[in-house]
Design a protein around this motif. Structure first.
Motif, PDB file in Angstrom:
ATOM      1  N   ALA A 149       0.586  12.248   4.295  1.00 52.71           N
ATOM      2  CA  ALA A 149      -0.191  11.291   3.321  1.00 52.71           C
ATOM      3  C   ALA A 149      -1.679  11.640   3.118  1.00 52.71           C
ATOM      4  O   ALA A 149      -2.283  11.702   4.235  1.00 52.71           O
ATOM      5  N   PHE A 151      -5.453  11.233   1.233  1.00 51.30           N
ATOM      6  CA  PHE A 151      -6.200   9.954   0.487  1.00 51.30           C
ATOM      7  C   PHE A 151      -7.270  10.470  -0.047  1.00 51.30           C
ATOM      8  O   PHE A 151      -8.175  11.336   0.617  1.00 51.30           O
ATOM      9  N   ASN A 173       2.569  12.979   0.041  1.00 48.18           N
ATOM     10  CA  ASN A 173       1.981  11.826  -0.871  1.00 48.18           C
ATOM     11  C   ASN A 173       0.491  11.858  -0.900  1.00 48.18           C
ATOM     12  O   ASN A 173      -0.194  11.829  -0.056  1.00 48.18           O
ATOM     13  N   GLY A 175      -2.673   9.816  -2.299  1.00 51.26           N
ATOM     14  CA  GLY A 175      -3.259   8.819  -2.787  1.00 51.26           C
ATOM     15  C   GLY A 175      -4.694   8.609  -3.335  1.00 51.26           C
ATOM     16  O   GLY A 175      -5.529   9.285  -2.489  1.00 51.26           O
ATOM     17  N   LYS A 198       4.094  13.638  -4.414  1.00 48.13           N
ATOM     18  CA  LYS A 198       3.981  12.433  -5.234  1.00 48.13           C
ATOM     19  C   LYS A 198       2.696  12.099  -5.283  1.00 48.13           C
ATOM     20  O   LYS A 198       1.813  12.141  -4.485  1.00 48.13           O
ATOM     21  N   ASN A 200       0.155   8.735  -6.160  1.00 52.24           N
ATOM     22  CA  ASN A 200       0.190   7.317  -6.162  1.00 52.24           C
ATOM     23  C   ASN A 200      -1.154   6.640  -6.156  1.00 52.24           C
ATOM     24  O   ASN A 200      -1.920   7.109  -5.281  1.00 52.24           O
ATOM     25  N   HIS A 201      -1.229   5.683  -6.996  1.00 49.82           N
ATOM     26  CA  HIS A 201      -2.496   5.030  -6.776  1.00 49.82           C
ATOM     27  C   HIS A 201      -2.632   3.811  -6.528  1.00 49.82           C
ATOM     28  O   HIS A 201      -3.540   3.063  -6.404  1.00 49.82           O
ATOM     29  N   GLN A 205       1.009   1.978  -0.526  1.00 49.14           N
ATOM     30  CA  GLN A 205       2.269   2.777  -0.539  1.00 49.14           C
ATOM     31  C   GLN A 205       2.079   4.194   0.012  1.00 49.14           C
ATOM     32  O   GLN A 205       3.271   4.682   0.549  1.00 49.14           O
ATOM     33  N   VAL A 206       0.885   4.692  -0.160  1.00 53.93           N
ATOM     34  CA  VAL A 206       0.772   6.085   0.239  1.00 53.93           C
ATOM     35  C   VAL A 206       1.317   6.720   1.632  1.00 53.93           C
ATOM     36  O   VAL A 206       1.708   7.495   1.661  1.00 53.93           O
ATOM     37  N   SER A 207       0.722   5.656   2.579  1.00 53.05           N
ATOM     38  CA  SER A 207       0.878   6.070   3.835  1.00 53.05           C
ATOM     39  C   SER A 207       2.235   5.253   4.770  1.00 53.05           C
ATOM     40  O   SER A 207       2.578   5.538   5.692  1.00 53.05           O
TER      41      SER A 207
END
Ligand code: CP
Ligand code: NVA
Length: 297
Positions: A149, A151, A173, A175, A198, A200-201, A205-207
């Motif tokens: 993930a 960020f 993922n 974020g 993916k 994702n904002h 959910q991202v982690s």
């Protein structure tokens, strides 16, 4: 002579070999395959880890380094990049470049007969991500089926992460705030080969279920002030974000870190943080990268 400009230039086997060699050499004696090799380091931007780990690594391998820092060298300023490349190949055996424009290092490598290593550009930071992959392998075992993930900013380090995830086929993922997106050409290249990236904002959910949570500065070198930091605030890696990840998840950051901006002090200093192993692994990873470039036995 192979260059090391972007991870996507490597095959899966080449990247896996570099990772394995990094771990092997971290743990056992290795030959001084750079004896009498002269390496020029061109650093147009500041550096602690990259510069020192290259210098120490080259010296440990028997080679010699010559630094051109930002005061002495801005590629293409005093003379053309082509002329610089053609001169350096008369003296040296390898060139390591940290510069702003990715096109500059590409141009240099096209002209030069010497292997060229990307020590960070505005576009990518492949040496960092090899060290990060080594760190994951050490802490969590095989990269297969791992969920990563990311960020915050969609920057050079993320670019190399996307390339690694496509080559090695693991889940990534991303974020990031709305309006901040990874390079579109890279995303369409990645999507053609691997559907697992993916964006994702929604930070929580991202982690979810992640094995490894990663962030980096919100303002990369040369980028300062271009976007208000406020938009990144929900993407700070803090204990709420780490709580969504697996219990044994690790936290990584390439450093330098800005405490209580992209990462809370608590997470950076916490038990899950492996940032100093990650920094150490720059040394081991780059030895394996130089071995790849010099085609050494
Ligand atoms: N992570 C990294 O590349 O650090 P430096 O900018 O200090 O080299
Ligand atoms: N994204 C950061 C990485 C620093 C090592 C930057 O380019 O400044």
């Amino acid at each position: 002579m192979p260059n090391f400009i972007d991870l996507k230039d490597l095959s899966k086997d080449q990247l896996l070999d570099i990772i394995s060699l990094s771990i092997k050499w971290k743990n056992q004696e290795h030959s001084k395959f750079m004896t009498d090799k002269h390496v020029v380091l061109i650093f147009e931007k500041p550096s602690l880890r990259t510069r020192i780990s290259f210098e120490v690594g080259i010296n440990q391998l028997g080679g010699m380094t010559y630094l051109l820092n930002e005061k002495e060298m801005q590629l293409g300023e005093r003379e053309t990049i082509e002329d610089t490349a053609r001169v350096l190949e008369r003296y040296a055996d390898m060139v390591v470049i940290r510069c702003f424009g990715h096109d500059q290092i590409k141009k240099f490598s096209k002209v030069s007969n010497l292997p060229v290593i990307n020590a960070l550009t505005d576009f990518s930071h492949p040496c960092q991500v090899v060290a990060d992959l080594v760190t994951i392998k050490e802490h969590l075992g095989d990269l297969k089926n791992k969920k990563i993930a990311w960020f915050g900013d969609c920057n050079n380090v993320l670019q190399s992460w996307i390339e690694a995830s496509v080559i090695l086929d693991f889940e990534l993922n991303i974020g990031c705030p709305k309006g901040i997106i990874p390079n579109l050409n890279t995303i369409s290249w990645a999507n053609k080969i691997n559907k697992k990236i993916k964006i994702n904002h929604n930070p929580l959910q991202v982690s979810e279920g992640a094995d490894c949570v990663i962030t980096d500065t919100w303002q990369s070198m040369g980028d300062e002030g271009s976007v208000s930091e406020e938009i990144y605030l929900p993407f700070q890696v803090n204990k709420n974000i780490m709580r969504q990840a697996k219990d044994n998840a690790i936290f990584m950051h390439c450093l330098p870190a800005y405490r209580d901006k992209e990462v809370s002090s608590e997470v950076l200093e916490g038990k899950q943080s492996v940032v100093f192993d990650e920094a150490e692994n720059r040394l081991h990873a780059q030895k394996a990268i130089m071995h790849f470039c010099l085609n050494s036995n």
